[in-house]
Design a protein around this motif. Sequence first.
Motif, PDB file in Angstrom:
ATOM      1  N   ARG A 119     -24.793   0.677  47.559  1.00 55.26           N
ATOM      2  CA  ARG A 119     -25.061   0.825  48.998  1.00 55.26           C
ATOM      3  C   ARG A 119     -25.894   2.080  49.228  1.00 55.26           C
ATOM      4  O   ARG A 119     -25.805   3.046  48.459  1.00 55.26           O
ATOM      5  CB  ARG A 119     -23.754   0.858  49.780  1.00 55.26           C
ATOM      6  N   THR A 120     -26.669   2.086  50.291  1.00 52.48           N
ATOM      7  CA  THR A 120     -27.724   3.094  50.413  1.00 52.48           C
ATOM      8  C   THR A 120     -27.660   3.957  51.666  1.00 52.48           C
ATOM      9  O   THR A 120     -28.565   4.755  51.896  1.00 52.48           O
ATOM     10  CB  THR A 120     -29.093   2.403  50.377  1.00 52.48           C
ATOM     11  N   GLU A 121     -26.604   3.812  52.477  1.00 44.66           N
ATOM     12  CA  GLU A 121     -26.553   4.569  53.735  1.00 44.66           C
ATOM     13  C   GLU A 121     -25.237   5.321  53.874  1.00 44.66           C
ATOM     14  O   GLU A 121     -24.160   4.784  53.595  1.00 44.66           O
ATOM     15  CB  GLU A 121     -26.732   3.639  54.938  1.00 44.66           C
ATOM     16  N   ILE A 122     -25.353   6.572  54.327  1.00 50.55           N
ATOM     17  CA  ILE A 122     -24.196   7.370  54.728  1.00 50.55           C
ATOM     18  C   ILE A 122     -24.303   7.590  56.230  1.00 50.55           C
ATOM     19  O   ILE A 122     -25.286   8.168  56.717  1.00 50.55           O
ATOM     20  CB  ILE A 122     -24.161   8.724  53.987  1.00 50.55           C
ATOM     21  N   VAL A 123     -23.338   7.096  56.957  1.00 45.47           N
ATOM     22  CA  VAL A 123     -23.335   7.223  58.414  1.00 45.47           C
ATOM     23  C   VAL A 123     -22.526   8.462  58.787  1.00 45.47           C
ATOM     24  O   VAL A 123     -21.420   8.682  58.272  1.00 45.47           O
ATOM     25  CB  VAL A 123     -22.739   5.972  59.079  1.00 45.47           C
ATOM     26  N   VAL A 124     -23.073   9.264  59.681  1.00 47.69           N
ATOM     27  CA  VAL A 124     -22.409  10.487  60.100  1.00 47.69           C
ATOM     28  C   VAL A 124     -22.375  10.569  61.618  1.00 47.69           C
ATOM     29  O   VAL A 124     -23.301  10.116  62.301  1.00 47.69           O
ATOM     30  CB  VAL A 124     -23.104  11.734  59.494  1.00 47.69           C
ATOM     31  N   ASP A 125     -21.306  11.112  62.134  1.00 46.39           N
ATOM     32  CA  ASP A 125     -21.130  11.359  63.562  1.00 46.39           C
ATOM     33  C   ASP A 125     -22.246  12.281  64.061  1.00 46.39           C
ATOM     34  O   ASP A 125     -22.373  13.421  63.608  1.00 46.39           O
ATOM     35  CB  ASP A 125     -19.745  12.002  63.749  1.00 46.39           C
ATOM     36  N   ALA A 126     -23.056  11.804  64.986  1.00 43.52           N
ATOM     37  CA  ALA A 126     -24.180  12.601  65.497  1.00 43.52           C
ATOM     38  C   ALA A 126     -23.723  13.799  66.306  1.00 43.52           C
ATOM     39  O   ALA A 126     -24.496  14.742  66.513  1.00 43.52           O
ATOM     40  CB  ALA A 126     -25.096  11.718  66.346  1.00 43.52           C
ATOM     41  N   THR A 127     -22.473  13.783  66.771  1.00 43.66           N
ATOM     42  CA  THR A 127     -21.957  14.902  67.565  1.00 43.66           C
ATOM     43  C   THR A 127     -21.085  15.824  66.726  1.00 43.66           C
ATOM     44  O   THR A 127     -20.388  16.675  67.265  1.00 43.66           O
ATOM     45  CB  THR A 127     -21.131  14.370  68.760  1.00 43.66           C
ATOM     46  N   THR A 128     -21.128  15.676  65.424  1.00 42.46           N
ATOM     47  CA  THR A 128     -20.211  16.371  64.538  1.00 42.46           C
ATOM     48  C   THR A 128     -20.418  17.879  64.535  1.00 42.46           C
ATOM     49  O   THR A 128     -21.469  18.390  64.926  1.00 42.46           O
ATOM     50  CB  THR A 128     -20.362  15.840  63.099  1.00 42.46           C
ATOM     51  N   PHE A 129     -19.410  18.580  64.042  1.00 38.60           N
ATOM     52  CA  PHE A 129     -19.564  20.000  63.750  1.00 38.60           C
ATOM     53  C   PHE A 129     -20.735  20.136  62.780  1.00 38.60           C
ATOM     54  O   PHE A 129     -20.831  19.384  61.799  1.00 38.60           O
ATOM     55  CB  PHE A 129     -18.280  20.544  63.116  1.00 38.60           C
ATOM     56  N   PRO A 130     -21.671  21.064  63.028  1.00 40.79           N
ATOM     57  CA  PRO A 130     -22.917  21.078  62.269  1.00 40.79           C
ATOM     58  C   PRO A 130     -22.750  21.047  60.752  1.00 40.79           C
ATOM     59  O   PRO A 130     -23.493  20.347  60.056  1.00 40.79           O
ATOM     60  CB  PRO A 130     -23.582  22.375  62.736  1.00 40.79           C
ATOM     61  N   THR A 131     -21.779  21.794  60.229  1.00 35.77           N
ATOM     62  CA  THR A 131     -21.622  21.836  58.778  1.00 35.77           C
ATOM     63  C   THR A 131     -21.380  20.454  58.192  1.00 35.77           C
ATOM     64  O   THR A 131     -21.885  20.128  57.106  1.00 35.77           O
ATOM     65  CB  THR A 131     -20.474  22.785  58.381  1.00 35.77           C
TER      66      THR A 131
END
Length: 411
Positions: A119-131
């Motif tokens: 699989r080729t995608e890592i989804v991340v919360d766009a509002t996440t804590f920057p780190t």
Amino acid sequence: MSEALKKKAAALDAADELRSRRALFQLGDRDEDVYLDGNSLGALPVHVPARVADVVQRQWGELRIRSWAESGWWDAPQRVGDRIAPLVGAGPGRVVVGDSTSVNVFKAVVAGARLNPGRTEIVVDATTFPTDGYLAASAARLTGCRIVAVDPGELASALGPATAVVLLNHVDFRTGRLHDLPSLTAAIQSVGALAVWDLCHSAGALPVGLDAHGVDLAVGCTYKYLNGGPGSPAYLYVAERHQRAFDSPLPGWHSHVDPFAMAPEHTPADGVARGRVGTPAILSLLALEAALEVWDGVSIDSVRAKSLALTDFFLECAESHVEGGVSGPDSPVSLVTPLAHSERGSQLALRCAKAPVVMERLIERGVVGDLRRPDVLRFGFTPLYTGFADVERAASTLARVLAEVAEDPTA
């Protein structure tokens, strides 16, 4: 109305089943001081200094190297993990303590991608804590994936057969919004992806249910609602079904099946010990272990009930004390945190045009919250030591400060 609210606060405090826990913390000598920043740094449990002194003077000073065995230093990461596990709804042997939250995020995301090859995608919360975002991007580079940033409310549109792993925050650090862990985990797993949850702003404030909801991997800090102290070590949760195949990107000698063999090739240990790396920070780790004793006999459901009651009461008091309330068109502040209990963590965030000066003046008057620039006032409510009288004082002080700032042309 002020006197009525003070009487209500006194009645709520008298009926509070957690009220005796307050005496377990060092909160200062001034009754008028109110600490509402436990979502950044929890208060010090009063018994911890003596325990740390024993670690320094006897375990390190007298026993020295023998303490790895005689004082249980070697097993501490798993032992302390088992103390945290019930607070996040995990069984024994699924949580290990060590390193920082950042390091554990990296371990979890990379290992999650490795558990989902092809699989080729890592989804991340766009509002996440920057780190979290920085580390997810680094994990993507390492694993050959690409990053997909999405608001948690729009997660379904980003999921598909290419999704390897999804990194989400249980509670948004700015707004205090609680995301729906059970349904989002189910949605992630329905496409064959793995769910990684950041619990920094939820562990110790509300039920999490990692095992019950089938979460794959999770991380969290211990210096907020768990009161472990500044820079106290973080933790990593690995679901039992993933432990045999968990492939950490940071293998170290403490995660080796036979650490003292000093073998040139890494053979991972069994179980959650695979999440260890190198020598743990023993002083802070054992301070955390001592701090966790304040949770003995405490129901996390009782903590959640009080958390919601505290935030509800703050809003009631603020509506009464603040000119224009906290949601009216003429109010100097507006509520950012959702009103619905199902969407609220244990903090309230208020948007305020003059937030920096307002928070500065609040702290000068003994009400300690914090600021997220440019315009968000954050107030964290720690049910083990925050009382309802504290809440009323904080709201009334906020009202006075807002009125002063409104009249001050230099503010």
